[in-house]
Design an enzyme around this catalytic site. Sequence first.
Site, PDB file in Angstrom:
ATOM      1  N   SER A 143      -0.382  -5.584  16.910  1.00  0.00           N
ATOM      2  CA  SER A 143      -1.570  -5.028  17.540  1.00  0.00           C
ATOM      3  C   SER A 143      -1.342  -4.936  19.042  1.00  0.00           C
ATOM      4  CB  SER A 143      -2.786  -5.930  17.273  1.00  0.00           C
ATOM      5  OG  SER A 143      -3.899  -5.552  18.065  1.00  0.00           O
ATOM      6  N   TYR A 156      -6.257 -14.488  16.726  1.00  0.00           N
ATOM      7  CA  TYR A 156      -5.701 -13.213  16.261  1.00  0.00           C
ATOM      8  C   TYR A 156      -4.638 -12.692  17.235  1.00  0.00           C
ATOM      9  CZ  TYR A 156      -5.590  -8.200  15.176  1.00  0.00           C
ATOM     10  OH  TYR A 156      -5.192  -6.925  14.874  1.00  0.00           O
TER      11      TYR A 156
END
Length: 252
Positions: A143, A156
């Site tokens: 990401s 995350y």
Amino acid sequence: MRLVHTRTVLVTGASGGIGRGIALRFAAAGAPVVVHYRTDAAGADETVASIEREGGSAHAVHGDLATEEGCHAVVREAAAWRGGLGALVNNAGAQPVQQLPGMTEREWRAVVDTNLTSVFACTQAAASLLAEDEGGSVTHIASIEAANPAPGHAHYSASKAAIVTHARAAALEYGPLGVRVNAVSPGLVDREGLEEQWPEGVHRWREASPTGRLGLAEDVGNACVFLASSLAAGINGHNLVVDGGVSARPTW
């Protein structure tokens, strides 16, 4: 033009969203696809059905990737389907929102084990099979939050940063065995209901994006197909950012 060999591609977390988009793009490129899911059997069946409606070949596999044995079992089943494995896409992951000051160790580990440990274990299992055959490709879905964390996403973002580094480390150690390992880092990817659920975030993204649009699951899928293809034979240990140019915008 078909960019992918006809050996099986395993996509984890492919019952919907980005994972489904990746699976569909591999199938369109000519690859048989194993669609992994943990809880959404109906979603996995729909991914398989979508592929088969277009004349492709797909098979759904259930498994919990929070444990090493679960990861190894999914990879073994994927390889057994058609007698081999050509590529793995580590897409499965979790993205809960939890402020760091109040985060518990259990909440931290739940995300890290799902996002990072599964990448380690699935890659290890797949690489040994790929090395025994003709080599192949592993792609991690990371990401842009690996480099630009958002509030409430500390666990995350940390896991995705580690995934990017794991790809580089794995490229060094599995490269001599004929296995390439790369990462793809998407930005904000559109999904059904996103604009209604988070209108201010979607607006900010469009304002920041040079292309003026959100990402699509198929954008991520196209990047994964490319990295698994012979066109990317010289690409190893790379992180391919798929964010429409948002990361190029100055932050000052």
